[in-house]
Design a protein around this motif. Structure first.
Motif, PDB file in Angstrom:
ATOM      1  N   UNK A 232       0.807  -1.226   0.000  1.00 44.53           N
ATOM      2  CA  UNK A 232       0.000   0.000   0.000  1.00 44.53           C
ATOM      3  C   UNK A 232       0.841   1.279   0.000  1.00 44.53           C
ATOM      4  N   UNK A 233       1.972   1.258   0.726  1.00 43.09           N
ATOM      5  CA  UNK A 233       2.802   2.465   0.821  1.00 43.09           C
ATOM      6  C   UNK A 233       3.473   2.800  -0.501  1.00 43.09           C
ATOM      7  N   UNK A 234       4.081   1.804  -1.139  1.00 45.89           N
ATOM      8  CA  UNK A 234       4.770   2.116  -2.398  1.00 45.89           C
ATOM      9  C   UNK A 234       3.759   2.429  -3.505  1.00 45.89           C
ATOM     10  N   UNK A 235       2.572   1.826  -3.434  1.00 48.66           N
ATOM     11  CA  UNK A 235       1.546   2.150  -4.439  1.00 48.66           C
ATOM     12  C   UNK A 235       1.129   3.610  -4.320  1.00 48.66           C
ATOM     13  N   UNK A 236       0.912   4.070  -3.079  1.00 50.59           N
ATOM     14  CA  UNK A 236       0.562   5.481  -2.869  1.00 50.59           C
ATOM     15  C   UNK A 236       1.681   6.392  -3.366  1.00 50.59           C
ATOM     16  N   UNK A 237       2.923   5.992  -3.132  1.00 51.90           N
ATOM     17  CA  UNK A 237       4.056   6.777  -3.627  1.00 51.90           C
ATOM     18  C   UNK A 237       4.075   6.812  -5.155  1.00 51.90           C
ATOM     19  N   UNK A 242       3.369   9.782 -10.259  1.00 52.42           N
ATOM     20  CA  UNK A 242       2.745   9.978 -11.569  1.00 52.42           C
ATOM     21  C   UNK A 242       2.032  11.324 -11.642  1.00 52.42           C
ATOM     22  N   UNK A 243       1.258  11.639 -10.625  1.00 56.86           N
ATOM     23  CA  UNK A 243       0.482  12.884 -10.669  1.00 56.86           C
ATOM     24  C   UNK A 243       1.376  14.114 -10.604  1.00 56.86           C
ATOM     25  N   UNK A 244       2.402  14.087  -9.758  1.00 52.77           N
ATOM     26  CA  UNK A 244       3.269  15.260  -9.626  1.00 52.77           C
ATOM     27  C   UNK A 244       4.126  15.466 -10.867  1.00 52.77           C
ATOM     28  N   UNK A 245       4.633  14.400 -11.461  1.00 49.71           N
ATOM     29  CA  UNK A 245       5.494  14.558 -12.637  1.00 49.71           C
ATOM     30  C   UNK A 245       4.693  14.783 -13.906  1.00 49.71           C
ATOM     31  N   UNK A 287      -1.986  -7.274  -5.943  1.00 49.36           N
ATOM     32  CA  UNK A 287      -0.991  -6.736  -6.872  1.00 49.36           C
ATOM     33  C   UNK A 287      -1.675  -6.147  -8.093  1.00 49.36           C
ATOM     34  N   UNK A 288      -2.661  -6.858  -8.603  1.00 49.98           N
ATOM     35  CA  UNK A 288      -3.436  -6.359  -9.739  1.00 49.98           C
ATOM     36  C   UNK A 288      -4.149  -5.059  -9.372  1.00 49.98           C
ATOM     37  N   UNK A 293      -4.509   1.034  -9.574  1.00 54.90           N
ATOM     38  CA  UNK A 293      -4.356   2.369  -8.993  1.00 54.90           C
ATOM     39  C   UNK A 293      -3.354   3.213  -9.786  1.00 54.90           C
ATOM     40  N   UNK A 294      -2.268   2.601 -10.197  1.00 56.46           N
ATOM     41  CA  UNK A 294      -1.253   3.332 -10.956  1.00 56.46           C
ATOM     42  C   UNK A 294      -1.772   3.694 -12.350  1.00 56.46           C
ATOM     43  N   UNK A 295      -2.499   2.787 -12.962  1.00 61.59           N
ATOM     44  CA  UNK A 295      -3.065   3.076 -14.284  1.00 61.59           C
ATOM     45  C   UNK A 295      -4.138   4.161 -14.192  1.00 61.59           C
ATOM     46  N   UNK A 296      -4.929   4.149 -13.124  1.00 62.14           N
ATOM     47  CA  UNK A 296      -5.931   5.205 -12.953  1.00 62.14           C
ATOM     48  C   UNK A 296      -5.268   6.551 -12.682  1.00 62.14           C
TER      49      UNK A 296
END
Length: 514
Positions: A232-237, A242-245, A287-288, A293-296
């Motif tokens: 959960x922590x690395x996913x949030x990071x 993605x959003x900041x860059x 994991x999926x 979350x990253x794709x969204x």
């Protein structure tokens, strides 16, 4: 008046130049690599009609991208495959094993990495998650420490930077814990521990494990460390990255290396029962979910159409898969034989999905032989970067495949885990140049269930994967000349070494300059 007009002309020219640069930067596609750990080909639902694990986000990614049915990692274990992915070079040219707890870097200072290439082309390069390529921990170890005291937190200067990690090999930023089951058990931001470890590993402080063993090596730990919070922590990071860059006027390359579903198998409670394959299946489902979350985040940031997404895994599933198949009838390496470490297909035949807007045809399946090593040359093509002779020597450009312009870009691939055991793929044929392709060990119960016959005592194994993807029929006795030809090809590829001009594993004679 004339001076004012001249100044205005210069100003407009400068603004046009800046605008042109901004447009160029905006046109460069972002790159997101999602790299799973110990995930089987058959764990992804879209790859396996018999899967007991839902993977809706990866299935959706595949439907909008290109799925490769014959993709391979360089090794059947973690460190070597990561090295090969990021350097475009077979690991076995330099080493074979993993980086052990608090081990040194396997990347030489002069070795060009994929991240460094993107960095040279104006990208911000980020690494989040599992590194497992080593650091110079000796630089922060206090002098005079006895050998047996290396596991004590008091043996290190935790406030000092740790050299020879991601930041020294092309990445602008890093966040992770280097390896989930190796010390130090704490978060690393860039090249420093966020918090100094204050105790030694004690798994009794953690919530109980849900499947298998912790498999954690002893060493320094932060007393409040919770492995269940890793994903959960690395996913949030990753979402924040993605959003900041995406908001900045700079393309990004993000290598997001999952710690899962590698042991310890620790799905969070909200994912319990989400699969029909036990806690491991639930961990794959989580994991999926993280991939989703990253794709969204790409969608939310408005950069999906300008971002290349690659999903793959470093090797096949761990040996817990045998018990899983017996209990749940889910074979993680379906339809292949073998698991993590093995020379058989299940050890290194991995899922590979590429979504490249404007390049890949949505929903297309490519059956060509490809390797994760090939991503380096492919991105070099995109960047119009001429790779030097001593970089990405084993990498082949996949661009013609991605565009649907050819049926193949390589005909051979070498598989290896241990120094004295190799296999080579050439066309439809696979030679295991050893008495067995098992490295993790044989499971007779699984073989009986799946219809495998006893060994016939031959010194090598030869299979036609087109007719026999499960590697059941050893044809070495029927085709001795093919065995000899493939052994010669294997030796020729191994002998190439650091030679110039650029290596070509499809044509060993050309690689020797003939």
């Amino acid at each position: 008046m004339h001076l004012m007009k001249s100044l205005l002309t210069v100003s407009l020219a400068l603004l046009n130049c800046i605008a042109g640069f901004a447009a160029t930067a905006a046109e460069k596609p972002n790159v997101l690599i999602l790299y799973a750990d110990d995930l089987g080909y058959g764990d992804v639902a879209i790859e396996n009609p018999h899967s007991k694990i839902p993977t809706p986000n990866l299935d959706e990614l595949a439907r909008h991208g290109m799925r490769f049915s014959d993709a391979h990692s360089s090794s059947g274990i973690c460190t070597p495959s990561r090295y090969a992915l990021l350097t475009g070079r077979h690991h076995w040219r330099d080493f074979h094993g993993i980086v052990n707890a608090l081990g040194e870097s396997v990347i030489q200072p002069d070795r060009l990495t994929m991240a460094a290439m993107f960095q040279r082309h104006g990208y911000h390069t980020g690494c989040i998650g599992k590194w497992h390529l080593g650091w110079d921990w000796g630089a922060i170890r206090k002098p005079g420490i006895a050998k047996q005291d290396w596991i004590l937190p008091s043996s290190y200067h935790w406030d000092r930077p740790i050299p020879d990690g991601p930041l020294d090999h092309g990445f602008d930023s890093y966040f992770g814990d280097t390896v989930i089951n190796f010390p130090p058990y704490g978060w690393i931001e860039n090249d420093k521990l966020v918090k100094a470890p204050d105790t030694v590993l004690d798994t009794s402080k953690w919530k109980s494990i849900k499947e298998g063993r912790w498999e954690c090596r002893p060493g320094p730990m932060c007393s409040d460390w919770d492995p269940y919070q890793n994903l959960p922590t690395i996913t949030a990071r990753g979402v924040d990255y993605i959003k900041s860059h995406a908001a900045a006027n700079q393309p990004f390359f993000l290598y997001f290396a999952f710690p899962c579903p590698h042991a310890p198998i620790i799905p969070n409670d909200s994912f319990d029962g989400k699969s029909a394959a036990g806690p491991y299946g639930d961990f794959v489902f989580e994991t999926d979910d993280a991939c989703g979350q990253l794709l969204r985040a790409l969608d939310d940031a408005g950069v999906s159409e300008n971002t290349i997404v690659v999903f793959s895994a470093d090797n096949g599933p761990e040996k817990y898969a045998y018990a899983r198949d017996a209990e749940f009838d889910h074979w993680s390496a379906e339809p292949f034989r073998g698991l993590k470490r093995d020379l058989y297909e299940g050890g290194h035949h991995v899922p590979l999905i590429v979504r490249w807007p404007g390049i890949t045809t949505p929903g297309r399946v490519c059956d060509a032989l490809v390797s994760q090593i090939d991503l380096f040359a492919t991105f070099a093509d995109m960047l119009q970067f001429d790779l030097p002779a001593n970089a990405a020597e084993d990498s082949h450009d996949l661009m013609p495949l991605l565009k649907g312009q050819t049926e193949g870009v390589r005909t051979s691939h070498v598989h290896n885990t241990k120094p004295d055991q190799y296999a080579i793929r050439h066309g439809d044929w696979l030679l295991v140049d050893a008495k067995t392709g098992y490295v993790s060990g044989r499971n007779r119960g699984w073989e009986a269930k799946r219809g495998y016959q006893p060994d016939d005592g031959q010194a090598v194994e030869l299979y036609n994967l087109h007719d026999d993807p499960g590697q059941r029929a050893n044809l070495a006795r029927e085709y001795p000349k093919r065995v000899q030809e493939m052994q010669r090809r294997l030796q020729a590829i191994r002998d190439q070494g650091y030679s110039a001009p650029r290596l070509d594993s499809n044509n060993p004679e050309r690689a020797k300059g003939k």
